[in-house]
Design a protein around this motif. Structure first.
Motif, mmCIF file in Angstrom:
data_model
loop_
_atom_site.group_PDB
_atom_site.id
_atom_site.type_symbol
_atom_site.label_atom_id
_atom_site.label_comp_id
_atom_site.label_asym_id
_atom_site.label_seq_id
_atom_site.Cartn_x
_atom_site.Cartn_y
_atom_site.Cartn_z
ATOM 1 N N GLY A 22 -4.220 12.511 -11.974
ATOM 2 C CA GLY A 22 -2.776 12.729 -12.059
ATOM 3 C C GLY A 22 -2.255 13.410 -10.811
ATOM 4 O O GLY A 22 -2.988 13.633 -9.845
ATOM 5 N N ASP A 23 -0.970 13.753 -10.843
ATOM 6 C CA ASP A 23 -0.323 14.352 -9.668
ATOM 7 C C ASP A 23 0.193 15.750 -9.981
ATOM 8 O O ASP A 23 1.155 16.220 -9.382
ATOM 9 C CB ASP A 23 0.813 13.470 -9.166
ATOM 10 C CG ASP A 23 1.889 13.235 -10.226
ATOM 11 O OD1 ASP A 23 1.705 13.700 -11.372
ATOM 12 O OD2 ASP A 23 2.908 12.595 -9.909
ATOM 13 N N GLY A 24 -0.456 16.434 -10.926
ATOM 14 C CA GLY A 24 0.006 17.747 -11.332
ATOM 15 C C GLY A 24 -0.471 18.865 -10.431
ATOM 16 O O GLY A 24 -1.062 18.637 -9.368
ATOM 17 N N GLN A 25 -0.219 20.090 -10.866
ATOM 18 C CA GLN A 25 -0.647 21.285 -10.150
ATOM 19 C C GLN A 25 -1.742 21.981 -10.950
ATOM 20 O O GLN A 25 -1.745 21.961 -12.175
ATOM 21 C CB GLN A 25 0.529 22.246 -9.960
ATOM 22 C CG GLN A 25 1.574 21.757 -8.989
ATOM 23 C CD GLN A 25 2.689 22.774 -8.803
ATOM 24 O OE1 GLN A 25 2.660 23.861 -9.368
ATOM 25 N NE2 GLN A 25 3.687 22.417 -8.003
ATOM 26 N N GLY A 26 -2.657 22.591 -10.217
ATOM 27 C CA GLY A 26 -3.740 23.319 -10.879
ATOM 28 C C GLY A 26 -5.014 23.224 -10.089
ATOM 29 O O GLY A 26 -5.026 22.804 -8.932
ATOM 30 N N GLY A 27 -6.089 23.612 -10.727
ATOM 31 C CA GLY A 27 -7.390 23.587 -10.090
ATOM 32 C C GLY A 27 -8.467 23.611 -11.161
ATOM 33 O O GLY A 27 -8.184 23.600 -12.364
ATOM 34 N N ASN B 191 -4.415 23.391 -6.033
ATOM 35 C CA ASN B 191 -3.133 23.328 -5.321
ATOM 36 C C ASN B 191 -2.055 24.183 -5.987
ATOM 37 O O ASN B 191 -0.861 23.972 -5.771
ATOM 38 C CB ASN B 191 -2.649 21.877 -5.214
ATOM 39 C CG ASN B 191 -2.344 21.258 -6.583
ATOM 40 O OD1 ASN B 191 -2.544 21.885 -7.618
ATOM 41 N ND2 ASN B 191 -1.882 20.021 -6.581
ATOM 42 N N SER B 192 -2.470 25.156 -6.801
ATOM 43 C CA SER B 192 -1.527 26.043 -7.460
ATOM 44 C C SER B 192 -1.505 27.398 -6.771
ATOM 45 O O SER B 192 -2.321 27.680 -5.905
ATOM 46 C CB SER B 192 -1.909 26.230 -8.937
ATOM 47 O OG SER B 192 -3.057 27.065 -9.051
ATOM 48 N N GLU B 193 -0.576 28.254 -7.206
ATOM 49 C CA GLU B 193 -0.514 29.610 -6.671
ATOM 50 C C GLU B 193 -1.417 30.555 -7.440
ATOM 51 O O GLU B 193 -1.610 31.700 -7.035
ATOM 52 C CB GLU B 193 0.928 30.126 -6.735
ATOM 53 C CG GLU B 193 1.901 29.366 -5.828
ATOM 54 C CD GLU B 193 3.293 29.948 -5.884
ATOM 55 O OE1 GLU B 193 3.532 30.827 -6.739
ATOM 56 O OE2 GLU B 193 4.147 29.530 -5.082
ATOM 57 N N THR C 110 -3.918 15.019 -18.923
ATOM 58 C CA THR C 110 -3.816 13.656 -18.400
ATOM 59 C C THR C 110 -3.217 13.654 -16.999
ATOM 60 O O THR C 110 -3.610 12.858 -16.140
ATOM 61 C CB THR C 110 -2.958 12.795 -19.341
ATOM 62 O OG1 THR C 110 -3.578 12.753 -20.626
ATOM 63 C CG2 THR C 110 -2.807 11.376 -18.805
ATOM 64 N N ARG C 111 -2.289 14.590 -16.759
ATOM 65 C CA ARG C 111 -1.640 14.676 -15.441
ATOM 66 C C ARG C 111 -2.368 15.617 -14.485
ATOM 67 O O ARG C 111 -1.892 15.830 -13.372
ATOM 68 C CB ARG C 111 -0.191 15.162 -15.605
ATOM 69 C CG ARG C 111 0.704 14.291 -16.464
ATOM 70 C CD ARG C 111 2.162 14.671 -16.279
ATOM 71 N NE ARG C 111 2.436 16.055 -16.634
ATOM 72 C CZ ARG C 111 2.800 16.471 -17.847
ATOM 73 N NH1 ARG C 111 2.904 15.583 -18.845
ATOM 74 N NH2 ARG C 111 3.074 17.741 -18.086
ATOM 75 N N ASN C 112 -3.490 16.220 -14.915
ATOM 76 C CA ASN C 112 -4.141 17.277 -14.124
ATOM 77 C C ASN C 112 -3.115 18.345 -13.767
ATOM 78 O O ASN C 112 -3.000 18.784 -12.622
ATOM 79 C CB ASN C 112 -4.782 16.727 -12.845
ATOM 80 C CG ASN C 112 -5.910 15.762 -13.122
ATOM 81 O OD1 ASN C 112 -5.816 14.581 -12.804
ATOM 82 N ND2 ASN C 112 -6.991 16.253 -13.729
ATOM 83 N N ASP C 113 -2.383 18.799 -14.793
ATOM 84 C CA ASP C 113 -1.247 19.695 -14.588
ATOM 85 C C ASP C 113 -1.463 21.041 -15.278
ATOM 86 O O ASP C 113 -0.519 21.639 -15.817
ATOM 87 C CB ASP C 113 0.019 19.022 -15.123
ATOM 88 C CG ASP C 113 1.282 19.512 -14.426
ATOM 89 O OD1 ASP C 113 1.166 20.163 -13.370
ATOM 90 O OD2 ASP C 113 2.378 19.234 -14.938
#
Length: 423
Positions: free
Chosen positions: A325-330, A361-363, A389-392
């Motif tokens: 997915g195109d989400g934020q996280g790690g 790619n998150s803070e 599902t979105r890797n968010d």
């Protein structure tokens, strides 16, 4: 004690265990016992702990010139006089990483025979010190991003990096006539010095053929890299130095994920909290690791096996995430969200965080779970499966108010997971 007060207390305990462990194994503390022997003529430090390591070294070896390559965005870029600081980029190398590598190569090549070179290595050095060979910087950036998205682990990525670099895989040490002493903080499972920061001062057991096979395994075209690696397989290019070739170099591991977990265990013990270190070599997909930890939580609760609660389960290593997915996280927030998904309404107190203070790619450094995380998410209309599902995972925990925000720690000792479990 009310449920909210208990949640606050346990969450604070897990938070404090993470921060106290990082403080106990701060780079300067890890380095201090090893600052003995001949005075160096030059100090080169690169990686996420570059600046604290270099400052500690130059407190002992005052007046020695040095070069530090920390991540760009490091809050405090100050360094002792006579030191150059060339920030690079992580996890994808950029032009700053390439310039830093040029500077490092120029400085170590200029050292005469018999000079003493002290090299301070920490995680992140592969991207921060980047001297592309056979490909352009843009091509290497693209390839690194493709490997990360494909779920390649750090060891596999580094095999390819070593054979597309003028500094990795022992080539940095090969470039100097000086006596090289490398002090290394490990951010890899197993603490193999040839893998940490792609082993710039360490003989390399991998080959051009292995690097080429990894491109095939992950279905990556990378035509320029393939052409270069194929030339290496044919013998048209020199292989990385192998065992027995870097006789002027000494490499010593001074810190690791195990040391971080042991520091957390000592912190908890001092507060009367029993803990068990499950291991520091956990690898694989975050969803699979979360499933294992969820099963262990359920076993402790239901049967008191293999451990009797209450206790804190500590684990380390490094999870991976195949990004779809195109989400934020790690990987740490992804682990926490999969753990929440696995346990459902019968949740657990937990913290999963990266020791470097940055998760993907998150803070955030990571995320907390509490027994009521599932219920609170439902109240807010947050569906864990949709976010996975979105890797968010980053946005999920930010919305829940359970993201751990610390900023860069100036360190990197892999992942930190702590789960409070009661029978």
């Amino acid at each position: 004690m009310s449920a909210s007060e208990r949640t606050s207390d346990v969450r604070a305990l897990l938070d404090s265990s993470y921060r106290a462990a990082l403080q106990a194994v701060a780079p300067a503390r890890l380095l201090a016992p090893f600052l003995t022997g001949p005075r160096p003529d030059f100090v080169l430090a690169f990686g996420k702990a570059a600046l604290p390591m270099l400052r500690a070294a130059l407190d002992t070896y005052r007046g020695v010139p040095g070069l530090a390559v920390p991540p760009r965005g490091t809050p405090d870029l100050s360094a002792p006089g006579g030191t150059d600081v060339w920030p690079g980029s992580h996890p994808i190398p950029d032009e700053h990483s390439a310039r830093a590598a040029e500077q490092a190569l120029a400085r170590v090549r200029a050292l005469p025979q018999g000079a003493q070179l002290l090299v301070l290595v920490s995680g992140g050095g592969s991207a921060l010190l980047s001297a592309p060979w056979g490909v352009t910087l843009a091509q290497k950036q693209t390839l690194t991003g493709e490997l990360l998205r494909a779920g390649a682990d750090i060891g596999e990525i580094n095999v390819i990096r070593k054979h597309l670099s003028q500094v990795k895989g022992g080539r940095l040490a090969q470039a100097t006539r000086a006596q090289v002493r490398a002090l290394i903080i490990s951010d890899v499972i197993g603490d193999d010095p040839s893998v940490i920061a792609s082993g710039p001062t360490v003989p390399d057991p991998s080959s051009f053929a292995e690097a080429l096979s990894l491109l095939d395994r992950y279905g990556l075209s990378a035509p320029e890299a393939r052409a270069h690696l194929t030339a290496g397989v044919r013998g048209d290019l020199a292989e990385t130095p192998k065992a027995g070739e870097l006789t002027h170099t000494q490499n010593t591991i001074i810190g690791s994920n195990r040391v971080l977990l042991e520091a957390a265990q000592a912190f908890l013990a001092a507060r009367g909290v029993r803990s068990v270190i499950l291991g520091d070599t956990f690898a694989g997909e975050a969803c699979d690791l979360a499933g294992f930890h969820a099963s262990l939580v359920q076993s402790v609760r239901s049967y008191g096996t293999p451990f009797q609660g209450p206790l804190v389960l500590l684990s380390g290593g490094e999870a991976t995430v195949t990004v779809r997915g195109d989400g934020q996280g790690g990987r740490n927030q992804e682990f926490a969200l999969w753990l929440l998904q696995a346990l459902g309404e019968r949740g657990v107190y937990a913290l999963s965080a990266g020791s470097d203070g940055i998760d993907g790619n998150s803070e955030a450094a990571g995320a907390f779970l509490t027994p009521d995380s599932h219920a609170r998410a439902q109240t807010l209309g947050l569906n864990p499966r949709e976010f996975l599902t979105r890797n968010d995972s980053g946005r999920f925990f930010a919305a829940l108010g359970d993201a751990l925000i610390t900023g860069p720690s100036g360190h990197n000792l892999n992942d930190y997971r702590a789960l409070w479990v009661e029978s």
